[in-house]
Write an enzyme that holds these catalytic residues in place. Structure first.
Site, PDB file in Angstrom:
ATOM      1  N   GLU A 110       0.826  -1.210   0.000  1.00 49.71           N
ATOM      2  CA  GLU A 110       0.000   0.000   0.000  1.00 49.71           C
ATOM      3  C   GLU A 110       0.858   1.257   0.000  1.00 49.71           C
ATOM      4  OE1 GLU A 110      -3.504   2.358   2.394  1.00 49.71           O
ATOM      5  OE2 GLU A 110      -2.751   0.476   3.195  1.00 49.71           O
ATOM      6  N   GLU A 130      -3.630 -10.611   3.467  1.00 48.77           N
ATOM      7  CA  GLU A 130      -4.516 -10.502   4.627  1.00 48.77           C
ATOM      8  C   GLU A 130      -5.540 -11.630   4.722  1.00 48.77           C
ATOM      9  OE1 GLU A 130      -2.793  -6.420   4.135  1.00 48.77           O
ATOM     10  OE2 GLU A 130      -3.424  -8.051   2.825  1.00 48.77           O
TER      11      GLU A 130
END
Length: 256
Positions: A110, A130
């Site tokens: 990110e 995740e």
């Protein structure tokens, strides 16, 4: 040595993750150091461009440090706020070049999606682990991925946790250039030099205008007045640009 190294060379700031034994996973301390670095870059008029890189051979960044003793002590936001995860969004005003290699995962992925130019080593792999790991925290990485990648490519990565090799990242326009690992920092510096050749104030005004209307319809973006662009008309650099053009020479920018 600090877990995040900050240095300057001319008008270029270098921010380097330096925790290679932990795959440069972001701890609470690194979070604070990154936040401080972004603020200094934003506030120093003599810094025109930043390069974000990382120490070690295996990974640029494996994401947030999820070990039991590494919980962040603040809600500044993972990545020092540049990602806006877990805290207030901090937008970097200056152009950012990311130089990545090895594993670029989770919050590390990110963070580099916030870059304006991304140079990747040929051994780079991007991923959002995740869901695969069963660790679901903030969702900033997913919101950025779905805006920067084709829908089904992004959703495949989000839902399966599978990694993307660098050749696919280049094909999808996620990275600007792929080089061999030994050439990574030279390539990042080459891009920084290109950015420094442009008027720094013009570049900052352009970035502010683009980001402020990124998710707006085109007609709204076209009808908007941008204060940084209007303010640029009264700067010394704008006058220098006109004079340099008339005199057929390279402009000497001051950032003022």
């Amino acid at each position: 040595m600090a877990d995040v190294e900050f240095s300057r060379e001319g008008h270029v700031a270098h921010v380097r993750l330096n925790r290679p034994k932990s795959l440069n996973a972001i701890s609470g301390e690194m979070n604070q150091l990154l936040h401080d670095a972004w603020l200094e870059i934003n506030n120093d008029p003599d810094i025109w461009v930043a390069i974000l890189s990382a120490e070690g051979e295996k990974a640029f960044c494996a994401g947030a440090d999820v070990s039991g003793d590494a919980e962040p002590t603040s809600r500044i936001a993972f990545g020092g706020g540049i990602t806006g995860v877990g805290g207030p969004l901090l937008t970097l005003k200056k152009p950012l070049v990311a130089a990545v290699h090895g594993y670029v995962l989770g919050g590390g992925f990110e963070m580099v999606m916030c870059a304006d130019v991304m140079v990747a080593a040929s051994n780079t792999q991007f991923g959002m682990p995740e869901t695969k790991a069963g660790i679901m925290g903030e969702s900033g990485i997913m919101h950025r991925a779905i805006r920067q990648l084709p829908y089904r490519i992004a959703m495949t990565m989000i839902l399966t946790g599978e990694r993307m090799p660098v050749k696919d990242a280049l094909n999808f326009g996620l990275v600007s250039e792929v080089v061999e690992p030994a050439d990574l920092m030279a390539a990042a510096q080459r891009w920084a030099d290109k950015l420094c050749a442009a008027s720094p104030l013009a570049a900052q005004a352009a970035k502010a205008a683009v980001l402020s209307r990124l998710d707006m319809p085109l007609e709204v973006a076209l009808a908007t007045r941008y204060e940084p662009i209007e303010a640029y008309a009264f700067t010394a650099d704008r006058l220098e640009g006109r004079q340099a053009f008339a005199e057929k020479r390279k402009p000497q920018w001051q950032g003022r």
